[in-house]
Scaffold this motif. Structure first.
Motif, mmCIF file in Angstrom:
data_model
loop_
_atom_site.group_PDB
_atom_site.id
_atom_site.type_symbol
_atom_site.label_atom_id
_atom_site.label_comp_id
_atom_site.label_asym_id
_atom_site.label_seq_id
_atom_site.Cartn_x
_atom_site.Cartn_y
_atom_site.Cartn_z
ATOM 1 N N LYS A 1 76.627 31.956 48.011
ATOM 2 C CA LYS A 1 77.932 32.567 48.239
ATOM 3 C C LYS A 1 78.341 33.389 47.019
ATOM 4 O O LYS A 1 77.814 33.204 45.928
ATOM 5 C CB LYS A 1 78.993 31.499 48.520
ATOM 6 N N GLY A 2 79.314 34.275 47.217
ATOM 7 C CA GLY A 2 79.808 35.068 46.116
ATOM 8 C C GLY A 2 78.764 36.050 45.614
ATOM 9 O O GLY A 2 77.936 36.556 46.369
ATOM 10 N N SER B 1 85.024 33.118 48.768
ATOM 11 C CA SER B 1 83.907 33.199 47.820
ATOM 12 C C SER B 1 84.008 34.448 46.964
ATOM 13 O O SER B 1 83.662 34.444 45.777
ATOM 14 C CB SER B 1 82.573 33.172 48.570
ATOM 15 N N ASP C 1 78.595 25.606 45.295
ATOM 16 C CA ASP C 1 78.801 26.666 46.295
ATOM 17 C C ASP C 1 78.536 28.061 45.742
ATOM 18 O O ASP C 1 79.168 29.041 46.154
ATOM 19 C CB ASP C 1 80.229 26.614 46.866
#
Length: 534
Positions: free
Chosen positions: A121-122, A330, A117
């Motif tokens: 994301k992030g 995130s 992930d």
């Protein structure tokens, strides 16, 4: 039927033939690649993993000595370029806007990173630049003066608790493994700042010593705090594994597939734990009357953005809706993955060196006395931290001589050239920080710990792009200011409270490599300072 019978009777021979053909094809492609940059010869599937082993910094050091400041190696079947020369580093790190840089991506595409992930994301490994840019704006909260002032207060409180434990340890004449204490300190600061949930890693570390059955009276509010910290460390470790090995290999090879499942299960547990924390915090916010203030931790700032409870701390441009739980998760996960394995490790390496150099330690103490006017419980203000120039030089020298992040990747968004070698888009380029910051061409006697090189005229003479502790340009580390505040707070409190002495009989710190260099056995003795001027 003939074909089926032939396959049945010659199954293993056919498998061997397919492997043989694949190996031949691999080496045909390798030896006929258009830009033959020097480097170790890889093997199919594994690349140069057996030459690298478990210690990437040491492997890169050996490669650099053999192949120079521009070479390549393979992580699995993926080509990686390594640079350690200022003019080459400038090409990667100099541009300061998304429009002008060719290295906006952190790494080349990896299916394994998507499984963690992280690919969309992030911030750290996000290749979706629109989402990355938005998340970066939210992360700006950790460099805001209001947040840094609160961080000083929190760090001060937790350090005072630690020093109460250390005074008990001092009476027993026991040495202190600072690598463990810095790790626990970082966990407590990051977790509490991020979520408002008090983690008590330092209290648990003291309790585990079982000194005369004395136990900490500090209570935590994070039920799974220690388990979560360990899970984040494992999550950080899993990144290299997921990037290095092809998906089919990770999912089907005995033992490897078990490790792959363990990493993915760990990712899912972290997600579930953060979901719980976010849900609890949303409920707390909803149950707090509008006329009562909310605790300004990072999670609260994220959850109240563009709501009636907006704390108005973050400027996010045209973004005009509240964050979803998944978006908030995130970002908050990035605070942990980026904060737990960097600042605390750097602080431990710095302590190793200043424990070996009492003259440096005393100079830090003199500066603290000059800036604050006292060593007896000085008033730690955010504004005063900018005056600690010698302390900054000590921190800089500690990071230079033994960087926690010894190399940093970036990936090209289009074809680029280095020294006439053509490098295709989506190729990862590592900047070897440790090689360039310990090169005698750029730093005189680089093996000597000398903070003076970061002061006055000597600092001005440092060659550009030979020292980038927090990166540079458009993807410079957003946690730089927070990291410096944490390290300065600890050093101020330390020199005011204790004298320290190294308990290590070696001159280079020991470490294990796990995505970053993690210090081990940084042992010191402490003695409570008796006189304000000693």
């Amino acid at each position: 039927m003939f074909v089926i019978d032939f396959i049945k009777n010659n199954f293993f021979s056919l498998i061997f033939l397919l492997i043989f053909v694949s190996v031949i094809q691999f080496y045909i492609n390798y030896f006929n690649r258009p830009s033959k940059i020097p480097g170790p010869i890889p093997i199919p599937i594994f690349g140069n993993i057996f030459q690298i082993g478990s210690d990437l910094p040491a492997a890169l050091e050996n490669f650099q000595k053999k192949y120079g400041d521009l070479y390549e190696f393979y992580m699995g079947n993926s080509r990686v370029i390594v640079i350690s020369r200022p003019d080459l580093i400038e090409k990667v790190w100099s541009p300061s806007s998304i429009k002008t840089t060719k290295f906006i991506w952190r790494t080349s595409y990896s299916e394994g990173i998507d499984e963690l992930d992280l690919g969309t994301k992030g911030m750290v490994l996000n290749r979706n630049i629109e989402v990355w840019a938005l998340n970066r704006k939210f992360m700006s909260t950790i460099s805001a003066p209001s947040f840094l002032r609160e961080s000083i207060k929190l760090s001060n409180k937790i350090i005072d608790e630690i020093f109460d434990y250390w005074k008990i340890i001092e009476k027993k004449g026991m040495k202190i493994d600072f690598s463990k204490w810095s790790d626990a300190l970082g966990a407590d600061i990051v977790a509490t700042s991020a979520t408002g949930k008090r983690m008590i890693s330092t209290a648990e570390l003291f309790d585990d010593l079982n000194i005369d059955n004395e136990k900490s009276k500090i209570k935590g509010t994070w039920q799974n705090g220690s388990k979560f910290t360990k899970a984040i460390h494992l999550y950080n470790q899993s990144m290299s594994f997921m990037m290095l090995l092809p998906t089919s290999f990770r999912r089907n090879i005995p033992f490897v597939k078990d490790l792959n499942k363990n990493f993915l299960d760990n990712k899912d547990w972290i997600s579930q734990e953060l979901n719980r924390i976010i849900s609890e915090r949303r409920e707390e916010i909803e149950n707090t009357p509008l006329d009562q203030p909310l605790e300004p931790n990072i999670l609260t700032l994220l959850l109240t953005t563009n709501t009636e409870r907006d704390l108005d701390k973050v400027s996010v441009g045209k973004f005009d809706r509240p964050l979803t739980d998944d978006e908030a998760k995130s970002i908050i996960r990035e605070v942990f993955t980026g904060g737990l394995d960097t600042t605390s490790n750097s602080l431990a390496f710095i302590i190793f060196y200043i424990a070996k150099h009492r003259d440096v330690y005393l100079k830090i103490r003199d500066e603290v006395l000059n800036v604050f006017g006292t060593l007896e419980n000085p008033d730690l203000t955010y504004e005063s931290y900018g005056k600690l120039k010698y302390m900054e030089a000590v921190i800089s020298e500690g990071i230079r001589i033994f960087p926690t992040i010894s190399s940093m990747p970036r990936a090209a968004t289009e074809d680029v050239e280095f020294d006439g070698f053509s490098i295709k888009a989506d190729t990862t380029v590592y900047t070897d920080y440790r090689a360039v910051s310990n090169n005698p061409k750029y730093f005189k006697n680089p093996e000597i710990f000398n903070p003076d090189r970061f002061l006055n005229d000597e600092k001005e003479s440092i060659t550009k792009f030979t020292y980038l502790p927090f990166g540079n340009g458009v993807r410079i580390c957003p946690g730089k200011a927070w990291a410096m505040i944490q390290m300065k707070t600890f050093l101020i409190k330390l020199v005011c409270t204790f004298d320290i002495e190294s308990a290590n009989n070696y001159n280079t710190p020991k470490y294990i490599y796990s995505t970053v260099s993690r210090p081990v056995d940084i042992n010191i003795y402490v003695k409570t300072r008796k006189n304000q001027y000693l």
